[in-house]
Write an enzyme that holds these catalytic residues in place. Structure first.
Site, PDB file in Angstrom:
ATOM      1  N   PHE A  50     -54.073  69.099 -48.371  1.00  0.00           N
ATOM      2  CA  PHE A  50     -52.645  68.751 -48.262  1.00  0.00           C
ATOM      3  C   PHE A  50     -52.210  68.105 -49.689  1.00  0.00           C
ATOM      4  CE2 PHE A  50     -48.986  68.597 -45.359  1.00  0.00           C
ATOM      5  CZ  PHE A  50     -49.216  69.670 -44.583  1.00  0.00           C
ATOM      6  N   GLN A  75     -37.461  60.280 -49.370  1.00  0.00           N
ATOM      7  CA  GLN A  75     -38.424  61.508 -49.870  1.00  0.00           C
ATOM      8  C   GLN A  75     -37.781  62.877 -49.613  1.00  0.00           C
ATOM      9  OE1 GLN A  75     -42.310  63.031 -47.729  1.00  0.00           O
ATOM     10  NE2 GLN A  75     -43.229  62.291 -49.763  1.00  0.00           N
ATOM     11  N   HIS A 116     -38.626  66.803 -49.733  1.00  0.00           N
ATOM     12  CA  HIS A 116     -39.886  67.780 -49.667  1.00  0.00           C
ATOM     13  C   HIS A 116     -39.247  68.928 -50.567  1.00  0.00           C
ATOM     14  CE1 HIS A 116     -42.626  70.749 -47.780  1.00  0.00           C
ATOM     15  NE2 HIS A 116     -43.195  69.651 -47.113  1.00  0.00           N
ATOM     16  N   LEU A 155     -37.592  73.094 -43.068  1.00  0.00           N
ATOM     17  CA  LEU A 155     -38.670  73.172 -43.472  1.00  0.00           C
ATOM     18  C   LEU A 155     -39.873  74.240 -43.535  1.00  0.00           C
ATOM     19  CD1 LEU A 155     -40.080  70.347 -45.111  1.00  0.00           C
ATOM     20  CD2 LEU A 155     -41.434  70.395 -42.899  1.00  0.00           C
ATOM     21  N   GLU A 191     -45.825  71.961 -46.332  1.00  0.00           N
ATOM     22  CA  GLU A 191     -46.894  71.771 -47.374  1.00  0.00           C
ATOM     23  C   GLU A 191     -48.109  72.646 -47.034  1.00  0.00           C
ATOM     24  OE1 GLU A 191     -46.604  68.075 -48.993  1.00  0.00           O
ATOM     25  OE2 GLU A 191     -48.428  67.891 -49.041  1.00  0.00           O
ATOM     26  N   ARG A 237     -45.343  64.999 -53.022  1.00  0.00           N
ATOM     27  CA  ARG A 237     -43.891  65.725 -52.907  1.00  0.00           C
ATOM     28  C   ARG A 237     -42.849  65.197 -53.937  1.00  0.00           C
ATOM     29  NH1 ARG A 237     -44.050  65.053 -46.435  1.00  0.00           N
ATOM     30  NH2 ARG A 237     -45.504  67.064 -46.114  1.00  0.00           N
ATOM     31  N   HIS A 295     -35.899  64.655 -46.370  1.00  0.00           N
ATOM     32  CA  HIS A 295     -37.213  64.833 -45.674  1.00  0.00           C
ATOM     33  C   HIS A 295     -37.435  63.647 -44.644  1.00  0.00           C
ATOM     34  CE1 HIS A 295     -40.252  66.724 -43.649  1.00  0.00           C
ATOM     35  NE2 HIS A 295     -41.241  65.978 -44.224  1.00  0.00           N
ATOM     36  N   ARG A 318     -44.198  59.073 -49.472  1.00  0.00           N
ATOM     37  CA  ARG A 318     -45.438  59.377 -48.270  1.00  0.00           C
ATOM     38  C   ARG A 318     -46.203  60.689 -48.591  1.00  0.00           C
ATOM     39  NH1 ARG A 318     -45.721  62.439 -44.016  1.00  0.00           N
ATOM     40  NH2 ARG A 318     -43.260  63.056 -43.706  1.00  0.00           N
TER      41      ARG A 318
HETATM   42  C1  LIG Z   1     -39.491  69.431 -40.090  1.00  0.00           C
HETATM   43  C2  LIG Z   1     -40.648  68.181 -40.045  1.00  0.00           C
HETATM   44  C3  LIG Z   1     -42.004  68.590 -40.403  1.00  0.00           C
HETATM   45  C4  LIG Z   1     -42.671  67.645 -40.368  1.00  0.00           C
HETATM   46  N1  LIG Z   1     -44.151  67.886 -40.393  1.00  0.00           N
HETATM   47  C5  LIG Z   1     -44.847  66.654 -40.586  1.00  0.00           C
HETATM   48  C6  LIG Z   1     -46.319  66.896 -40.708  1.00  0.00           C
HETATM   49  O1  LIG Z   1     -46.889  67.994 -40.583  1.00  0.00           O
HETATM   50  N2  LIG Z   1     -47.223  65.833 -40.694  1.00  0.00           N
HETATM   51  C7  LIG Z   1     -46.616  64.632 -40.815  1.00  0.00           C
HETATM   52  O2  LIG Z   1     -47.449  63.566 -40.993  1.00  0.00           O
HETATM   53  N3  LIG Z   1     -45.394  64.266 -40.828  1.00  0.00           N
HETATM   54  C8  LIG Z   1     -44.403  65.340 -40.623  1.00  0.00           C
HETATM   55  N4  LIG Z   1     -43.077  65.184 -40.499  1.00  0.00           N
HETATM   56  C9  LIG Z   1     -42.554  63.767 -40.264  1.00  0.00           C
HETATM   57  C10 LIG Z   1     -42.910  63.212 -38.919  1.00  0.00           C
HETATM   58  O3  LIG Z   1     -43.001  64.283 -37.955  1.00  0.00           O
HETATM   59  C11 LIG Z   1     -41.898  62.053 -38.554  1.00  0.00           C
HETATM   60  O4  LIG Z   1     -41.972  61.190 -39.451  1.00  0.00           O
HETATM   61  C12 LIG Z   1     -42.396  61.638 -37.312  1.00  0.00           C
HETATM   62  O5  LIG Z   1     -42.473  62.526 -36.484  1.00  0.00           O
HETATM   63  C13 LIG Z   1     -41.517  60.477 -36.670  1.00  0.00           C
HETATM   64  O6  LIG Z   1     -41.829  60.178 -35.433  1.00  0.00           O
HETATM   65  P1  LIG Z   1     -40.887  58.769 -34.720  1.00  0.00           P
HETATM   66  O7  LIG Z   1     -41.675  58.734 -33.113  1.00  0.00           O
HETATM   67  O8  LIG Z   1     -40.915  57.837 -35.417  1.00  0.00           O
HETATM   68  O9  LIG Z   1     -39.543  59.569 -34.469  1.00  0.00           O
HETATM   69  P2  LIG Z   1     -39.078  60.959 -33.624  1.00  0.00           P
HETATM   70  O10 LIG Z   1     -40.154  61.800 -33.372  1.00  0.00           O
HETATM   71  O11 LIG Z   1     -37.790  61.480 -34.620  1.00  0.00           O
HETATM   72  O12 LIG Z   1     -38.489  60.390 -32.298  1.00  0.00           O
HETATM   73  C14 LIG Z   1     -37.296  59.476 -32.393  1.00  0.00           C
HETATM   74  C15 LIG Z   1     -37.090  59.176 -30.923  1.00  0.00           C
HETATM   75  O13 LIG Z   1     -35.942  58.232 -30.691  1.00  0.00           O
HETATM   76  C16 LIG Z   1     -34.980  58.644 -29.778  1.00  0.00           C
HETATM   77  N5  LIG Z   1     -33.634  57.897 -30.249  1.00  0.00           N
HETATM   78  C17 LIG Z   1     -33.227  58.071 -31.612  1.00  0.00           C
HETATM   79  N6  LIG Z   1     -31.976  57.253 -31.567  1.00  0.00           N
HETATM   80  C18 LIG Z   1     -31.818  56.765 -30.178  1.00  0.00           C
HETATM   81  C19 LIG Z   1     -31.091  56.159 -29.754  1.00  0.00           C
HETATM   82  N7  LIG Z   1     -29.689  55.736 -30.157  1.00  0.00           N
HETATM   83  N8  LIG Z   1     -30.978  55.760 -28.331  1.00  0.00           N
HETATM   84  C20 LIG Z   1     -32.091  56.277 -27.609  1.00  0.00           C
HETATM   85  N9  LIG Z   1     -32.967  56.969 -28.157  1.00  0.00           N
HETATM   86  C21 LIG Z   1     -32.963  57.347 -29.557  1.00  0.00           C
HETATM   87  C22 LIG Z   1     -35.108  60.039 -29.924  1.00  0.00           C
HETATM   88  O14 LIG Z   1     -34.574  60.626 -28.800  1.00  0.00           O
HETATM   89  C23 LIG Z   1     -36.294  60.504 -30.026  1.00  0.00           C
HETATM   90  O15 LIG Z   1     -37.321  60.538 -28.636  1.00  0.00           O
HETATM   91  C24 LIG Z   1     -42.280  66.158 -40.273  1.00  0.00           C
HETATM   92  C25 LIG Z   1     -40.825  65.968 -40.414  1.00  0.00           C
HETATM   93  C26 LIG Z   1     -39.998  67.080 -40.107  1.00  0.00           C
HETATM   94  C27 LIG Z   1     -38.397  66.862 -40.005  1.00  0.00           C
END
Ligand SMILES: Cc1cc2nc3c(=O)[nH]c(=O)nc-3n(C[C@H](O)[C@H](O)[C@H](O)COP(=O)(O)OP(=O)(O)OC[C@H]3O[C@@H](n4cnc5c(N)ncnc54)[C@H](O)[C@@H]3O)c2cc1C
Length: 579
Positions: free
Chosen positions: A118, A238, A240, A250, A253, A284, A350, A392
Site C-alpha cells: 500500500f 486528505q 485520495h 473511491l 489504493e 496519497r 477523503h 495519513r
Molecule cells: C470509501 C472509503 C474507503 C476507505 N478505505 C479505507 C481502508 O481501506 N483502510 C483504512 O485504514 N481506512 C479506510 N478509509 C477510512 C476509514 O474507513 C474511516 O476513517 C474509518 O472507518 C472511520 O471510522 P469511525 O469509527 O471513526 O467512523 P464511521 O465508521 O464513519 O462511523 C461514524 C459513526 O458515527 C455515527 N454518528 C455520526 N454523527 C452522529 C450523530 N450526530 N449522532 C449519532 N451518531 C452519529 C454514525 O451513525 C456512525 O455510526 C476509507 C474511507 C472511505 C470513505
C-alpha cells in the site's frame, strides 16, 4: 422528558465506537450504550476497501518499527511519535484479535492472513514497498463492522439506533451526557453518563467531490467546538488520488497495490518521474498533487481534469478475487469494463487528519498543555490523537479507529468505576428544542433551501481550499463562509412534520459543516508552509523552524481563534521526505 442513564455512552457505531463498546462491555459491572444516527452496520467503516496495516510479516520480513517510521514520514513529521508507536505495536495484536473473533480475512496459500503493498508502506526504513495491508478482498471495513457488531450483540451492548446526537451536556467543565433526537419521531432524549465517547467519524461532506458517505458531516467535532473544546490540525484534509471522475466514489489504493498504473494523456506512467522508488505507491498527498500538476500542465486526458487508472494488465483472476467490489462500481457507475478500458480518476476529498484532540488513552484534551476534560473521550476519524500528522497512510485509519477505540473503552471502564454520576443542573434539552422548533416554524419565512446552500459551500471549498491552496483564495473563502453563515440563518426546510424529518437533521448538519469549514480555512491561512496534505502554492516548502507544531482552533463569538502546541518527537527526527 425521556432520560436514560448509563455509566458509558458511546456516540457512533463505526469501527471506533463498536470496538470501544466491546472493550467496555468486558466489565459486567459497567453499563454501556451506543447511540448512533445510522444503523450500526451502515457506518462508513463498512465502506473501507483496501485493508488494515499491521506488520505481521506473513509474506516477507516486516517490523512495527518500519511501520512506525513509514507512518511518521508519511505524516510529514507532524504526528506525535508516542502515539504512533502505540498504533504500530498494537496493530499486530488488533488484527489477531479480529481473526479470533472470526473475521474472514483473505488467506495466503498456507492459510495465513494475506497481505498486500500500500502507498507509503516500506521495508527497512524506506527501501521499497512491503506487503503490510491485511485484507478481506476489497471489503475489509465491511467485514470489520459486521464482526464487531456481532460481538457487541453477543455481549449484550445496548444500542439506540437512529438517534441523532445534537449536543453535549457539560457541567462544571466536565462532560456528563448528550442530548439526542430519535429520527423516527423527533422526540428528544437525554443520555446521562459518567463517561461519553465521541466516535462520529469524518467530515468529508464539506467538499463537492468526496468519497465520504452522506452522513459524514463532522457532528462530533462540531459539538465539541461549540462547547469550547478546540479542534486540532484541521487544515490537514486528505485528498485520495483515485476517485471516480466527477463522482468521487473511491477506487481503493489496493488497485495500485495489486499493480494498477496511473497514466496521463501521453500514455506516460508519470509517477515514475516524481517518485522513482515507490512510483504509483507514493503517499496519497503526493500522488494527488502530481495528478493535479499533470492536469494543470495540459496532460490530463482529453485536456480535462482527470487521468487514467489502468487495471487491464492485472487479468480477470486478480480483478475478480482481489478487487471485486471496486471494479463492479466502475461497471455500474461508469459503464466501463476495467478488464478492457482504463478508468477516469481524479482526487477526491477523503479523510480528516484533524479532529478532537486526545491523549493516547483517548481522553479529550482542551488546551496546549494537554489538560484533560473529565468524562469526555474521542476516538476514530473524529479524534486527533495525532497518529497521522499532516497526511495519513492508507490502511492506517482502520488501525487507528480500532487501537484507540479499544483504548477508549478500557479508559472509560476505569473512569466509570471510580466516579459517580454528576447531577445535571438545568434542562439540557431546552436549547435544542428551540432550535428544532425554529427550523420547523421557519419554513414559510426563509428564502434559501438548505440543499442549495450546502452545494454552494461544497463547490467553493473544493475550488478554494482543496489540493492546492493560496493566501488570497483562502482569505476569499474565509469571508465567504461568513456570508454563508449569515445566509444559513435565512434557510428553510419544506418538511414541518415530526416523523423521519431528514430535512431537519440535514439542516442542522449543514450548520456543522459551516463551522468546520471555517476552522479548516482559518487554520490553513495561518499555516504558512507546505506540509503533507496542506500544500500552499505561495509557501511551497516545509518550514520546521516555525511550523513543526500542531494547530488548535477554538470557536469564539462566531470566529476561529488559533493556538499551537508542540509535536512529540521520540525516535525519528524530521528529514526531507523523498520516495
Ligand atoms: C470509501 C472509503 C474507503 C476507505 N478505505 C479505507 C481502508 O481501506 N483502510 C483504512 O485504514 N481506512 C479506510 N478509509 C477510512 C476509514 O474507513 C474511516 O476513517 C474509518 O472507518 C472511520 O471510522 P469511525 O469509527 O471513526 O467512523 P464511521 O465508521 O464513519 O462511523 C461514524 C459513526 O458515527 C455515527 N454518528 C455520526 N454523527 C452522529 C450523530 N450526530 N449522532 C449519532 N451518531 C452519529 C454514525 O451513525 C456512525 O455510526 C476509507 C474511507 C472511505 C470513505
Amino acid at each position: 422528558m425521556s432520560t436514560h442513564r448509563y455509566d458509558i455512552i458511546i456516540v457512533g457505531a463505526g469501527g471506533a465506537g463498536l470496538f470501544a463498546a466491546l472493550a467496555a462491555s468486558q466489565d459486567p459491572n459497567v453499563s454501556v450504550a451506543v447511540v448512533s444516527k445510522l444503523y450500526p452496520t451502515r457506518s462508513h467503516t463498512g465502506a473501507a476497501q483496501g485493508g488494515i496495516g499491521a506488520a505481521l510479516g506473513n509474506l516477507e520480513e516486516d517490523s512495527w518499527e518500519w511501520h512506525m517510521f513509514d507512518t511518521v514520514k508519511g505524516a510529514d513529521y507532524l504526528a506525535d511519535q508516542d502515539a504512533v508507536e502505540i498504533l504500530c505495536r498494537e496493530a499486530v495484536d488488533i488484527v489477531y484479535e479480529l481473526e479470533h473473533m472470526g473475521l474472514p480475512f483473505s488467506r495466503t496459500e498456507d492459510g495465513k492472513i494475506a497481505q498486500r503493498p500500500f502507498g507509503g508502506h516500506t521495508k527497512n526504513f524506506g527501501e521499497g514497498p512491503v506487503k503490510r495491508s491485511c485484507y478481506a478482498a476489497d471489503r475489509t471495513g465491511h467485514m470489520i463492522l459486521q464482526t464487531l457488531y456481532q460481538q457487541c450483540i453477543k455481549n449484550n451492548v445496548v444500542f439506540y439506533d437512529e438517534y441523532h446526537v445534537l449536543d453535549l451536556i457539560i457541567e462544571k467543565e466536565q462532560c456528563v451526557g448528550v442530548v439526542a433526537a430519535e429520527i423516527e419521531t423527533s422526540e428528544l432524549a437525554t443520555f446521562h453518563a459518567k463517561a461519553v465517547l465521541l466516535a462520529t467519524g469524518g467530515n468529508g461532506r464539506m467538499f463537492s467531490i468526496t468519497s465520504n458517505a452522506h452522513a459524514l458531516t463532522g457532528d462530533g467535532m462540531s459539538m465539541a467546538l461549540r462547547n469550547g473544546i478546540p479542534l486540532q490540525d484541521m487544515e490537514f484534509f486528505q485528498f485520495h488520488p483515485t476517485g471516480i471522475y466527477k463522482m468521487g466514489i473511491l477506487l481503493s489504493e489496493a488497485a495500485r497495490g495489486e499493480g494498477g498504473i496511473l497514466r496521463n494523456n501521453l500514455g506516460e506512467r508519470f509517477m515514475e518521474r516524481y517518485t522513482p522508488t515507490l512510483k504509483d505507491l507514493a503517499p496519497r498527498d503526493m500522488v494527488s498533487r502530481f495528478i493535479h500538476k499533470e492536469v494543470t500542465e495540459g496532460r490530463g486526458i482529453d485536456g480535462k481534469d482527470y487521468v487514467h487508472l489502468e487495471l487491464m494488465h492485472l487479468g480477470k483472476k486478480v480483478i475478480d478475487e482481489k478487487l471485486p467490489d471496486i471494479t463492479e462500481f466502475v461497471r455500474v457507475y461508469m459503464g466501463i469494463d476495467p478488464l478492457k478500458d482504463p478508468i477516469p480518476v481524479q482526487p477526491t476529498a477523503h479523510y480528516a487528519m484533524g479532529g478532537v484532540p486526545t491523549n493516547v488513552n483517548s481522553e479529550v484534551v482542551v488546551d496546549e498543555h494537554n489538560k484533560v476534560m473529565p468524562g469526555l473521550y474521542a476516538a476514530g476519524e473524529t479524534a486527533c490523537v495525532s497518529v497521522h500528522g499532516a497526511n495519513r497512510l492508507g490502511t492506517n485509519s482502520l488501525v487507528d479507529i480500532l487501537v484507540f477505540g479499544r483504548r477508549a473503552g478500557r479508559s472509560m471502564i476505569e473512569y466509570a468505576k471510580n466516579h459517580s454520576h454528576v447531577p445535571i443542573s438545568s434542562d439540557p434539552q431546552e436549547k435544542i428544542k428551540e432550535e428544532m422548533n425554529l427550523w420547523r416554524k421557519g419554513s414559510s419565512k426563509g428564502s434559501l433551501k438548505v440543499g442549495a446552500l450546502r452545494e454552494e459551500l461544497q463547490k467553493k471549498m473544493m475550488r478554494k481550499a482543496s489540493v492546492f491552496r493560496v493566501e488570497n483564495q483562502l482569505q476569499e473563502m474565509e469571508a465567504e463562509i461568513e456570508v454563508l453563515k449569515e445566509k444559513y440563518k435565512d434557510c428553510y426546510i419544506d418538511d414541518t412534520s415530526k416523523n423521519f424529518n431528514t430535512d431537519l437533521f440535514e439542516a442542522m448538519e449543514l450548520g456543522n459543516l459551516l463551522d468546520l469549514s471555517q476552522a479548516l480555512v482559518t487554520a490553513a491561512i495561518a499555516r504558512k508552509e507546505s506540509r503533507g496534505a496542506h500544500s500552499r502554492e505561495d509557501y511551497p516548502d516545509r518550514d520546521d523552524k516555525n511550523w513543526l507544531k500542531h494547530s488548535l482552533a477554538y470557536q469564539k463569538n462566531g470566529k476561529i481563534e488559533l493556538k499551537t502546541k508542540p509535536v512529540i518527537i521520540t525516535k525519528f527526527q524530521p528529514k526531507e521526505r523523498k520516495y
